[in-house]
Design a protein around this motif. Structure first.
Motif, PDB file in Angstrom:
ATOM      1  N   GLU A 168       0.819  -1.380  -0.071  1.00 10.87           N
ATOM      2  CA  GLU A 168      -0.091  -0.140   0.176  1.00 10.87           C
ATOM      3  C   GLU A 168       0.918   1.270   0.114  1.00 10.87           C
ATOM      4  OE1 GLU A 168      -3.918  -1.729   2.114  1.00 10.87           O
ATOM      5  OE2 GLU A 168      -2.530  -0.737   3.166  1.00 10.87           O
ATOM      6  N   ALA A 169       1.938   1.081   0.600  1.00 12.04           N
ATOM      7  CA  ALA A 169       2.855   2.432   0.702  1.00 12.04           C
ATOM      8  C   ALA A 169       3.692   2.751  -0.505  1.00 12.04           C
ATOM      9  CB  ALA A 169       3.956   2.102   1.896  1.00 12.04           C
ATOM     10  N   MET A 170       3.790   1.508  -1.561  1.00  8.70           N
ATOM     11  CA  MET A 170       4.564   1.605  -2.465  1.00  8.70           C
ATOM     12  C   MET A 170       3.846   2.767  -3.759  1.00  8.70           C
ATOM     13  SD  MET A 170       6.166  -2.138  -3.866  1.00  8.70           S
ATOM     14  CE  MET A 170       4.789  -2.123  -5.156  1.00  8.70           C
ATOM     15  N   ALA A 171       4.788   3.494  -4.336  1.00 10.70           N
ATOM     16  CA  ALA A 171       4.162   4.587  -5.152  1.00 10.70           C
ATOM     17  C   ALA A 171       3.920   3.966  -6.359  1.00 10.70           C
ATOM     18  CB  ALA A 171       5.391   5.768  -5.570  1.00 10.70           C
ATOM     19  N   LYS A 172       2.665   4.740  -7.160  1.00  9.85           N
ATOM     20  CA  LYS A 172       2.394   4.153  -8.336  1.00  9.85           C
ATOM     21  C   LYS A 172       3.455   4.526  -9.367  1.00  9.85           C
ATOM     22  CE  LYS A 172      -2.045   2.993  -7.280  1.00  9.85           C
ATOM     23  NZ  LYS A 172      -2.456   1.399  -7.279  1.00  9.85           N
ATOM     24  N   ALA A 173       3.429   4.267 -10.843  1.00 13.17           N
ATOM     25  CA  ALA A 173       4.231   4.455 -11.538  1.00 13.17           C
ATOM     26  C   ALA A 173       3.269   4.835 -12.814  1.00 13.17           C
ATOM     27  CB  ALA A 173       5.227   3.253 -11.846  1.00 13.17           C
ATOM     28  N   TYR A 174       3.777   5.679 -13.601  1.00 21.88           N
ATOM     29  CA  TYR A 174       3.195   6.160 -14.700  1.00 21.88           C
ATOM     30  C   TYR A 174       4.086   6.090 -16.004  1.00 21.88           C
ATOM     31  CZ  TYR A 174      -0.049   7.470 -11.324  1.00 21.88           C
ATOM     32  OH  TYR A 174      -0.940   7.563 -10.404  1.00 21.88           O
ATOM     33  N   TRP A 175       3.420   5.294 -17.016  1.00 22.64           N
ATOM     34  CA  TRP A 175       4.181   5.047 -18.423  1.00 22.64           C
ATOM     35  C   TRP A 175       3.660   6.125 -19.358  1.00 22.64           C
ATOM     36  CZ3 TRP A 175       4.949  -0.575 -20.264  1.00 22.64           C
ATOM     37  CH2 TRP A 175       5.250  -0.528 -21.875  1.00 22.64           C
ATOM     38  N   VAL A 176       4.291   6.973 -19.772  1.00 27.33           N
ATOM     39  CA  VAL A 176       3.984   7.987 -20.698  1.00 27.33           C
ATOM     40  C   VAL A 176       4.553   7.996 -21.912  1.00 27.33           C
ATOM     41  CG1 VAL A 176       3.711  10.812 -20.897  1.00 27.33           C
ATOM     42  CG2 VAL A 176       3.903   9.587 -18.539  1.00 27.33           C
ATOM     43  N   ALA A 177       3.748   7.860 -22.970  1.00 27.41           N
ATOM     44  CA  ALA A 177       4.092   7.442 -24.511  1.00 27.41           C
ATOM     45  C   ALA A 177       3.698   8.622 -25.241  1.00 27.41           C
ATOM     46  CB  ALA A 177       3.934   6.342 -24.808  1.00 27.41           C
ATOM     47  N   THR A 178       4.768   9.616 -25.558  1.00 26.34           N
ATOM     48  CA  THR A 178       4.257  10.629 -26.568  1.00 26.34           C
ATOM     49  C   THR A 178       4.620  10.229 -28.111  1.00 26.34           C
ATOM     50  OG1 THR A 178       6.244  11.782 -26.474  1.00 26.34           O
ATOM     51  CG2 THR A 178       4.186  12.285 -24.828  1.00 26.34           C
ATOM     52  N   TYR A 179       3.694  10.432 -29.061  1.00 26.54           N
ATOM     53  CA  TYR A 179       4.128   9.972 -30.366  1.00 26.54           C
ATOM     54  C   TYR A 179       4.393  11.099 -31.194  1.00 26.54           C
ATOM     55  CZ  TYR A 179       1.961   5.443 -29.754  1.00 26.54           C
ATOM     56  OH  TYR A 179       1.826   4.093 -29.176  1.00 26.54           O
ATOM     57  N   ARG A 180       5.776  11.255 -31.749  1.00 32.37           N
ATOM     58  CA  ARG A 180       5.955  12.453 -32.457  1.00 32.37           C
ATOM     59  C   ARG A 180       5.690  12.507 -34.017  1.00 32.37           C
ATOM     60  NH1 ARG A 180      12.155  13.338 -29.806  1.00 32.37           N
ATOM     61  NH2 ARG A 180      11.379  13.246 -27.714  1.00 32.37           N
ATOM     62  N   SER A 181       5.553  11.095 -34.467  1.00 36.00           N
ATOM     63  CA  SER A 181       5.192  11.001 -35.563  1.00 36.00           C
ATOM     64  C   SER A 181       4.467   9.621 -35.796  1.00 36.00           C
ATOM     65  CB  SER A 181       5.947  11.372 -36.840  1.00 36.00           C
ATOM     66  OG  SER A 181       6.959  10.424 -36.805  1.00 36.00           O
ATOM     67  N   ILE A 182       3.516   9.426 -36.629  1.00 33.42           N
ATOM     68  CA  ILE A 182       2.986   8.132 -36.999  1.00 33.42           C
ATOM     69  C   ILE A 182       3.307   7.866 -38.699  1.00 33.42           C
ATOM     70  CG2 ILE A 182       1.023   6.441 -37.139  1.00 33.42           C
ATOM     71  CD1 ILE A 182      -0.073   7.972 -34.534  1.00 33.42           C
ATOM     72  N   GLU A 183       4.195   6.897 -38.780  1.00 37.38           N
ATOM     73  CA  GLU A 183       4.668   6.619 -40.169  1.00 37.38           C
ATOM     74  C   GLU A 183       3.878   5.553 -40.752  1.00 37.38           C
ATOM     75  OE1 GLU A 183       7.069   8.768 -41.112  1.00 37.38           O
ATOM     76  OE2 GLU A 183       7.491   9.420 -39.195  1.00 37.38           O
ATOM     77  N   ASP A 184       3.330   4.651 -40.314  1.00 36.70           N
ATOM     78  CA  ASP A 184       2.564   3.417 -40.698  1.00 36.70           C
ATOM     79  C   ASP A 184       1.281   3.079 -39.767  1.00 36.70           C
ATOM     80  OD1 ASP A 184       1.631   1.257 -41.692  1.00 36.70           O
ATOM     81  OD2 ASP A 184       3.799   0.068 -41.961  1.00 36.70           O
ATOM     82  N   PRO A 185       0.061   3.654 -40.039  1.00 34.62           N
ATOM     83  CA  PRO A 185      -0.924   3.585 -39.172  1.00 34.62           C
ATOM     84  C   PRO A 185      -1.201   2.030 -39.089  1.00 34.62           C
ATOM     85  CG  PRO A 185      -1.482   5.121 -40.986  1.00 34.62           C
ATOM     86  CD  PRO A 185      -0.202   4.729 -41.195  1.00 34.62           C
ATOM     87  N   GLU A 186      -1.002   1.100 -40.334  1.00 30.48           N
ATOM     88  CA  GLU A 186      -1.360  -0.235 -40.174  1.00 30.48           C
ATOM     89  C   GLU A 186      -0.305  -0.827 -39.074  1.00 30.48           C
ATOM     90  OE1 GLU A 186      -1.317  -2.265 -44.098  1.00 30.48           O
ATOM     91  OE2 GLU A 186      -2.815  -0.714 -44.785  1.00 30.48           O
ATOM     92  N   ALA A 187       0.822  -0.470 -39.049  1.00 31.05           N
ATOM     93  CA  ALA A 187       2.000  -1.084 -38.165  1.00 31.05           C
ATOM     94  C   ALA A 187       1.560  -0.844 -36.715  1.00 31.05           C
ATOM     95  CB  ALA A 187       3.399  -0.596 -38.478  1.00 31.05           C
ATOM     96  N   LEU A 188       1.051   0.753 -36.522  1.00 30.28           N
ATOM     97  CA  LEU A 188       0.701   1.039 -35.332  1.00 30.28           C
ATOM     98  C   LEU A 188      -0.685   0.123 -34.992  1.00 30.28           C
ATOM     99  CD1 LEU A 188       0.809   2.993 -32.876  1.00 30.28           C
ATOM    100  CD2 LEU A 188      -0.624   4.543 -34.230  1.00 30.28           C
ATOM    101  N   ALA A 189      -1.642  -0.084 -35.516  1.00 29.94           N
ATOM    102  CA  ALA A 189      -2.625  -1.029 -35.349  1.00 29.94           C
ATOM    103  C   ALA A 189      -2.330  -2.576 -34.890  1.00 29.94           C
ATOM    104  CB  ALA A 189      -3.798  -1.154 -36.618  1.00 29.94           C
ATOM    105  N   ALA A 190      -1.311  -2.824 -35.691  1.00 28.89           N
ATOM    106  CA  ALA A 190      -0.701  -4.317 -35.293  1.00 28.89           C
ATOM    107  C   ALA A 190      -0.230  -4.123 -33.846  1.00 28.89           C
ATOM    108  CB  ALA A 190       0.357  -4.731 -36.246  1.00 28.89           C
ATOM    109  N   TYR A 191       0.563  -3.161 -33.571  1.00 27.15           N
ATOM    110  CA  TYR A 191       1.228  -3.034 -32.167  1.00 27.15           C
ATOM    111  C   TYR A 191       0.193  -2.921 -31.110  1.00 27.15           C
ATOM    112  CZ  TYR A 191       2.745  -0.030 -28.372  1.00 27.15           C
ATOM    113  OH  TYR A 191       2.807   0.367 -26.961  1.00 27.15           O
TER     114      TYR A 191
END
Length: 106
Positions: free
Chosen positions: A8-31
């Motif tokens: 209960e005392a452990m701090a949560k963690a946050y994964w922050v992903a920012t996309y600078r560009s999307i080159e291949d929308p199909e690859a992003l969908a597969a991901y």
């Protein structure tokens, strides 16, 4: 301190992903098809996803994803897991991203 209290005392963690560009929308969908289950299996909970409602200073109007984990260790373990690495393989060069794992305030 007992185990339950330590957890209960452990701090949560946050994964922050920012996309600078999307080159291949199909690859992003597969991901996304592979990454969602891998992140959930690691205990991740998606809190926000999409383009910013408003940007300030040097903020970029690009896709951002915010995922909460119970700890930094679980966020790192999820990123390094075989399931998430398979998702990254599917993404390939389909997007230019910046991922950060930040410890929450306890």
């Amino acid at each position: 301190m007992n185990r339950k209290r330590r957890i209960e005392a452990m701090a949560k963690a946050y994964w922050v992903a920012t996309y600078r560009s999307i080159e291949d929308p199909e690859a992003l969908a597969a991901y996304a098809k592979l990454a969602g289950p891998a992140i959930s299996a690691g205990g991740g909970r998606t809190l926000a996803r999409g383009t910013p409602a408003k940007t300030y200073e040097a903020g970029m109007d690009q896709r951002t994803v915010l995922i909460e984990f119970d700890s930094v260790a679980s966020a790192i373990a999820t990123h390094d897991s075989a399931a998430y690495q398979a998702a990254l393989q599917a993404l390939g060069d389909g997007a230019v991203r910046d991922i950060r794992i930040v410890e929450g305030l306890a």
